[in-house]
Design a protein around this motif. Structure first.
Motif, PDB file in Angstrom:
ATOM      1  N   GLN A 294      -9.935   6.287  -9.159  1.00 36.39           N
ATOM      2  CA  GLN A 294     -11.049   7.234  -9.058  1.00 36.39           C
ATOM      3  C   GLN A 294     -11.592   7.583 -10.440  1.00 36.39           C
ATOM      4  OE1 GLN A 294      -9.527  10.590  -6.911  1.00 36.39           O
ATOM      5  NE2 GLN A 294      -9.805   9.643  -4.894  1.00 36.39           N
ATOM      6  N   ALA A 295     -10.713   7.572 -11.444  1.00 40.16           N
ATOM      7  CA  ALA A 295     -11.128   7.864 -12.815  1.00 40.16           C
ATOM      8  C   ALA A 295     -11.676   6.623 -13.522  1.00 40.16           C
ATOM      9  CB  ALA A 295      -9.949   8.426 -13.603  1.00 40.16           C
ATOM     10  N   GLY A 296     -11.686   5.479 -12.822  1.00 38.60           N
ATOM     11  CA  GLY A 296     -12.245   4.260 -13.394  1.00 38.60           C
ATOM     12  C   GLY A 296     -11.256   3.413 -14.170  1.00 38.60           C
ATOM     13  N   ILE A 297      -9.968   3.632 -13.964  1.00 36.33           N
ATOM     14  CA  ILE A 297      -8.931   2.874 -14.665  1.00 36.33           C
ATOM     15  C   ILE A 297      -8.358   1.833 -13.713  1.00 36.33           C
ATOM     16  CG2 ILE A 297      -6.708   3.012 -15.862  1.00 36.33           C
ATOM     17  CD1 ILE A 297      -9.000   4.490 -17.258  1.00 36.33           C
ATOM     18  N   GLU A 298      -8.325   0.570 -14.162  1.00 35.97           N
ATOM     19  CA  GLU A 298      -7.740  -0.490 -13.340  1.00 35.97           C
ATOM     20  C   GLU A 298      -6.594  -1.198 -14.040  1.00 35.97           C
ATOM     21  OE1 GLU A 298     -10.575  -3.155 -11.708  1.00 35.97           O
ATOM     22  OE2 GLU A 298     -11.712  -1.553 -10.731  1.00 35.97           O
ATOM     23  N   LYS A 299      -6.618  -1.226 -15.373  1.00 36.25           N
ATOM     24  CA  LYS A 299      -5.595  -1.946 -16.128  1.00 36.25           C
ATOM     25  C   LYS A 299      -4.804  -0.961 -16.982  1.00 36.25           C
ATOM     26  CE  LYS A 299      -5.093  -6.102 -18.819  1.00 36.25           C
ATOM     27  NZ  LYS A 299      -4.877  -7.310 -18.104  1.00 36.25           N
ATOM     28  N   VAL A 300      -3.485  -1.001 -16.861  1.00 36.18           N
ATOM     29  CA  VAL A 300      -2.605  -0.110 -17.618  1.00 36.18           C
ATOM     30  C   VAL A 300      -1.404  -0.897 -18.144  1.00 36.18           C
ATOM     31  CG1 VAL A 300      -3.209   1.961 -16.297  1.00 36.18           C
ATOM     32  CG2 VAL A 300      -1.293   0.575 -15.566  1.00 36.18           C
ATOM     33  N   ALA A 301      -0.679  -0.284 -19.052  1.00 32.43           N
ATOM     34  CA  ALA A 301       0.618  -0.791 -19.484  1.00 32.43           C
ATOM     35  C   ALA A 301       1.663   0.120 -18.852  1.00 32.43           C
ATOM     36  CB  ALA A 301       0.729  -0.759 -20.999  1.00 32.43           C
TER      37      ALA A 301
ATOM     38  N   LEU B 156       8.150   2.809  -7.800  1.00 28.12           N
ATOM     39  CA  LEU B 156       6.901   3.421  -8.238  1.00 28.12           C
ATOM     40  C   LEU B 156       5.969   2.353  -8.813  1.00 28.12           C
ATOM     41  CD1 LEU B 156       6.462   6.779  -9.952  1.00 28.12           C
ATOM     42  CD2 LEU B 156       5.290   4.842 -10.910  1.00 28.12           C
ATOM     43  N   ALA B 157       6.486   1.457  -9.626  1.00 28.83           N
ATOM     44  CA  ALA B 157       5.668   0.410 -10.241  1.00 28.83           C
ATOM     45  C   ALA B 157       5.078  -0.523  -9.187  1.00 28.83           C
ATOM     46  CB  ALA B 157       6.503  -0.383 -11.245  1.00 28.83           C
ATOM     47  N   ASN B 158       5.891  -0.940  -8.238  1.00 23.95           N
ATOM     48  CA  ASN B 158       5.403  -1.842  -7.191  1.00 23.95           C
ATOM     49  C   ASN B 158       4.340  -1.177  -6.338  1.00 23.95           C
ATOM     50  OD1 ASN B 158       7.102  -3.881  -8.068  1.00 23.95           O
ATOM     51  ND2 ASN B 158       8.755  -3.278  -6.696  1.00 23.95           N
ATOM     52  N   ALA B 159       4.511   0.090  -6.024  1.00 24.65           N
ATOM     53  CA  ALA B 159       3.524   0.816  -5.221  1.00 24.65           C
ATOM     54  C   ALA B 159       2.223   0.996  -5.999  1.00 24.65           C
ATOM     55  CB  ALA B 159       4.077   2.172  -4.797  1.00 24.65           C
ATOM     56  N   ALA B 160       2.322   1.215  -7.313  1.00 24.82           N
ATOM     57  CA  ALA B 160       1.118   1.350  -8.136  1.00 24.82           C
ATOM     58  C   ALA B 160       0.356   0.026  -8.181  1.00 24.82           C
ATOM     59  CB  ALA B 160       1.483   1.805  -9.545  1.00 24.82           C
ATOM     60  N   ARG B 161       1.090  -1.092  -8.235  1.00 25.30           N
ATOM     61  CA  ARG B 161       0.444  -2.408  -8.195  1.00 25.30           C
ATOM     62  C   ARG B 161      -0.257  -2.617  -6.856  1.00 25.30           C
ATOM     63  NH1 ARG B 161       5.249  -4.499 -10.681  1.00 25.30           N
ATOM     64  NH2 ARG B 161       4.824  -4.949 -12.846  1.00 25.30           N
ATOM     65  N   GLU B 162       0.414  -2.256  -5.778  1.00 26.00           N
ATOM     66  CA  GLU B 162      -0.196  -2.380  -4.447  1.00 26.00           C
ATOM     67  C   GLU B 162      -1.421  -1.480  -4.314  1.00 26.00           C
ATOM     68  OE1 GLU B 162       2.846  -1.578  -1.565  1.00 26.00           O
ATOM     69  OE2 GLU B 162       4.066  -3.282  -2.227  1.00 26.00           O
TER      70      GLU B 162
END
Length: 116
Positions: A83-90, A105-111
């Motif tokens: 929603q904030a416009g972020i798609e790519k993170v580390a 948590l990481a796998n759910a964030a990827r999904e």
């Protein structure tokens, strides 16, 4: 501070230093025995763009210290980041092993649509 926690913080600093050179937004995780927290920071690390935790009212019902709760936090933080416009993170695991609740948590964030 215990030796175990000092070692974890040393690992976290090492990972964060590498992420700072990449110049991307950072998805940081913090866990306690009862709760799990996730925040998306700007590349400079000075502002929080999106956050979620098991303390949020929509996630508070039921158990908050298990893998299902961690997965729900991952989905919620991914939704808020998008929603904030972020798609790519580390992914900043904060020195924790990539195992159990942190991995859930990481796998759910990827999904949820975050790329890392």
């Amino acid at each position: 501070m215990s030796i175990k926690n000092e070692s974890r913080l040393r690992r976290a600093r090492r990972g964060r230093a590498k992420m700072r050179t990449q110049g991307v937004n950072r998805l940081s995780v913090h866990r306690t025995p009862r709760h799990i927290y996730a925040q998306v920071f700007t590349p400079a690390g000075d502002k929080v763009i999106a956050s979620a935790s098991t303390l949020d009212s929509e996630l508070r019902s039921g158990s908050t210290g298990n893998m299902e709760a961690a997965a729900a936090v991952g989905k919620l933080v991914a939704e808020r980041a998008k929603q904030a416009g972020i798609e790519k993170v580390a992914f900043d695991r904060s020195g924790y092993r990539y195992h159990g609740r942190v991995a859930a948590l990481a796998n759910a964030a990827r999904e949820g649509g975050l790329e890392f």
